[in-house]
Design a protein around this motif. Sequence first.
Motif, PDB file in Angstrom:
ATOM      1  N   UNK A  29      -6.465  14.110 -16.979  1.00  0.00           N
ATOM      2  CA  UNK A  29      -5.347  13.989 -16.045  1.00  0.00           C
ATOM      3  C   UNK A  29      -5.739  14.353 -14.633  1.00  0.00           C
ATOM      4  N   UNK A  30      -6.522  15.411 -14.485  1.00  0.00           N
ATOM      5  CA  UNK A  30      -6.986  15.821 -13.156  1.00  0.00           C
ATOM      6  C   UNK A  30      -7.915  14.767 -12.545  1.00  0.00           C
ATOM      7  N   UNK A  31      -8.764  14.190 -13.383  1.00  0.00           N
ATOM      8  CA  UNK A  31      -9.656  13.119 -12.899  1.00  0.00           C
ATOM      9  C   UNK A  31      -8.833  11.917 -12.457  1.00  0.00           C
ATOM     10  N   UNK A  32      -7.795  11.593 -13.224  1.00  0.00           N
ATOM     11  CA  UNK A  32      -6.913  10.480 -12.871  1.00  0.00           C
ATOM     12  C   UNK A  32      -6.247  10.724 -11.524  1.00  0.00           C
ATOM     13  N   UNK A  33      -5.713  11.921 -11.317  1.00  0.00           N
ATOM     14  CA  UNK A  33      -5.049  12.255 -10.060  1.00  0.00           C
ATOM     15  C   UNK A  33      -6.017  12.108  -8.889  1.00  0.00           C
ATOM     16  N   UNK A  34      -7.195  12.700  -9.021  1.00  0.00           N
ATOM     17  CA  UNK A  34      -8.175  12.658  -7.934  1.00  0.00           C
ATOM     18  C   UNK A  34      -8.609  11.218  -7.648  1.00  0.00           C
ATOM     19  N   UNK A  35      -8.814  10.444  -8.700  1.00  0.00           N
ATOM     20  CA  UNK A  35      -9.273   9.062  -8.524  1.00  0.00           C
ATOM     21  C   UNK A  35      -8.188   8.190  -7.913  1.00  0.00           C
ATOM     22  N   UNK A  36      -6.956   8.379  -8.355  1.00  0.00           N
ATOM     23  CA  UNK A  36      -5.836   7.603  -7.825  1.00  0.00           C
ATOM     24  C   UNK A  36      -5.617   7.924  -6.348  1.00  0.00           C
ATOM     25  N   UNK A  37      -5.693   9.197  -5.985  1.00  0.00           N
ATOM     26  CA  UNK A  37      -5.546   9.585  -4.581  1.00  0.00           C
ATOM     27  C   UNK A  37      -6.644   8.965  -3.727  1.00  0.00           C
ATOM     28  N   UNK A  38      -7.866   8.984  -4.239  1.00  0.00           N
ATOM     29  CA  UNK A  38      -8.989   8.381  -3.513  1.00  0.00           C
ATOM     30  C   UNK A  38      -8.797   6.865  -3.395  1.00  0.00           C
ATOM     31  N   UNK A  90       0.823  -1.211   0.000  1.00  0.00           N
ATOM     32  CA  UNK A  90       0.000   0.000   0.000  1.00  0.00           C
ATOM     33  C   UNK A  90       0.859   1.263   0.000  1.00  0.00           C
ATOM     34  N   UNK A  91       1.931   1.258   0.791  1.00  0.00           N
ATOM     35  CA  UNK A  91       2.814   2.422   0.825  1.00  0.00           C
ATOM     36  C   UNK A  91       3.468   2.647  -0.535  1.00  0.00           C
ATOM     37  N   UNK A  92       3.870   1.554  -1.186  1.00  0.00           N
ATOM     38  CA  UNK A  92       4.502   1.668  -2.509  1.00  0.00           C
ATOM     39  C   UNK A  92       3.528   2.230  -3.534  1.00  0.00           C
ATOM     40  N   UNK A  93       2.287   1.761  -3.508  1.00  0.00           N
ATOM     41  CA  UNK A  93       1.283   2.316  -4.412  1.00  0.00           C
ATOM     42  C   UNK A  93       1.049   3.797  -4.115  1.00  0.00           C
ATOM     43  N   UNK A  94       1.119   4.162  -2.843  1.00  0.00           N
ATOM     44  CA  UNK A  94       0.967   5.567  -2.470  1.00  0.00           C
ATOM     45  C   UNK A  94       2.071   6.423  -3.063  1.00  0.00           C
ATOM     46  N   UNK A 110      -5.946   5.228  -3.250  1.00  0.00           N
ATOM     47  CA  UNK A 110      -4.925   4.966  -2.235  1.00  0.00           C
ATOM     48  C   UNK A 110      -5.460   5.200  -0.832  1.00  0.00           C
ATOM     49  N   UNK A 111      -6.237   6.257  -0.653  1.00  0.00           N
ATOM     50  CA  UNK A 111      -6.831   6.510   0.663  1.00  0.00           C
ATOM     51  C   UNK A 111      -7.709   5.344   1.090  1.00  0.00           C
ATOM     52  N   UNK A 112      -8.492   4.829   0.175  1.00  0.00           N
ATOM     53  CA  UNK A 112      -9.372   3.695   0.493  1.00  0.00           C
ATOM     54  C   UNK A 112      -8.562   2.436   0.793  1.00  0.00           C
ATOM     55  N   UNK A 113      -7.418   2.262   0.113  1.00  0.00           N
ATOM     56  CA  UNK A 113      -6.588   1.091   0.385  1.00  0.00           C
ATOM     57  C   UNK A 113      -6.095   1.109   1.825  1.00  0.00           C
ATOM     58  N   UNK A 114      -5.722   2.289   2.318  1.00  0.00           N
ATOM     59  CA  UNK A 114      -5.199   2.379   3.674  1.00  0.00           C
ATOM     60  C   UNK A 114      -6.278   2.211   4.738  1.00  0.00           C
ATOM     61  N   UNK A 158     -11.298  -8.022  -7.470  1.00  0.00           N
ATOM     62  CA  UNK A 158     -11.344  -8.552  -6.098  1.00  0.00           C
ATOM     63  C   UNK A 158     -12.319  -7.799  -5.208  1.00  0.00           C
ATOM     64  N   UNK A 159     -12.410  -6.484  -5.371  1.00  0.00           N
ATOM     65  CA  UNK A 159     -13.171  -5.674  -4.422  1.00  0.00           C
ATOM     66  C   UNK A 159     -14.325  -4.897  -5.047  1.00  0.00           C
ATOM     67  N   UNK A 160     -14.381  -4.844  -6.382  1.00  0.00           N
ATOM     68  CA  UNK A 160     -15.504  -4.210  -7.058  1.00  0.00           C
ATOM     69  C   UNK A 160     -15.677  -2.730  -6.773  1.00  0.00           C
ATOM     70  N   UNK A 161     -14.573  -2.035  -6.480  1.00  0.00           N
ATOM     71  CA  UNK A 161     -14.680  -0.625  -6.119  1.00  0.00           C
ATOM     72  C   UNK A 161     -14.680   0.261  -7.365  1.00  0.00           C
ATOM     73  N   UNK A 162     -15.519   1.285  -7.312  1.00  0.00           N
ATOM     74  CA  UNK A 162     -15.717   2.147  -8.480  1.00  0.00           C
ATOM     75  C   UNK A 162     -14.431   2.848  -8.888  1.00  0.00           C
ATOM     76  N   UNK A 163     -13.610   3.246  -7.917  1.00  0.00           N
ATOM     77  CA  UNK A 163     -12.389   3.982  -8.261  1.00  0.00           C
ATOM     78  C   UNK A 163     -11.404   3.086  -9.019  1.00  0.00           C
ATOM     79  N   UNK A 164     -11.332   1.801  -8.667  1.00  0.00           N
ATOM     80  CA  UNK A 164     -10.455   0.883  -9.383  1.00  0.00           C
ATOM     81  C   UNK A 164     -10.964   0.654 -10.806  1.00  0.00           C
ATOM     82  N   UNK A 165     -12.273   0.534 -10.944  1.00  0.00           N
ATOM     83  CA  UNK A 165     -12.876   0.371 -12.273  1.00  0.00           C
ATOM     84  C   UNK A 165     -12.619   1.616 -13.117  1.00  0.00           C
TER      85      UNK A 165
END
Length: 216
Positions: free
Chosen positions: A178-187, A35-39, A189-193, A144-151
């Motif tokens: 690009x901005x949508x990607x950044x926001x989604x990726x940050x979200x 998780x830290x590495x993905x962050x 990672x937050x959910x992973x933690x 594995x988790x069916x989360x919208x942000x991963x999709x």
Amino acid sequence: MSSTKASEVIEGPFQGAYGNWYLTRADVTDVQVYRAALGVVCVAQSACILLAIAQAPVPSYVYDALFVLGTGAFGVALSKIHIYMKPLHTALKFLWVAGLLGAIAILATEHALVPLVYEKPVLLLATGWQFVALTGVFIKEAFCFGRAEAIGLTALIPVLLGGHFLGILPDSLEQGGGLVFVATFLYFCWRKFTQGVKDDVGDLSVFQYLAKNANQ
């Protein structure tokens, strides 16, 4: 961490597909590192995108340093991710190596990497394989988790990367995406933690069964 401490049981037993299994301290550490590495990957890629959109007057080596940081962290994440299908796991590692070698080849002949790849999209054929591997990680997370942000991330990377490669996306759409990607990726990672460690470990009895049969 000593082998004794690493094998210390944290939770269990859990009923798996091939018998009971236990969550050890080493398993917890692996998940935390993953998780830290993905962050770190998220922060490095987000910084590159935001600097580019803002047209910040930074030298090219800043982008390249962020690329190196993200690439290294992604390699660590791939070494710790739990995927039942070993051929798929191996394929993701192969794609990571292919992208790394492509980047090294460019840096061996040029003074910059990220700005040059952006200006000459054909060079994505050398470095873009890491993004293919990252898409594979998001596919695994979505499955594995069916989360919208991963999709969403699974769809965003091919659209943005493919659109830039083909030159069919206008700048405004690339920047917005690009901005949508950044926001989604940050979200993401937050959910992973905030996710339970056991979720990322998966069913260890499956890995134990596969390892046992591989050695026979």
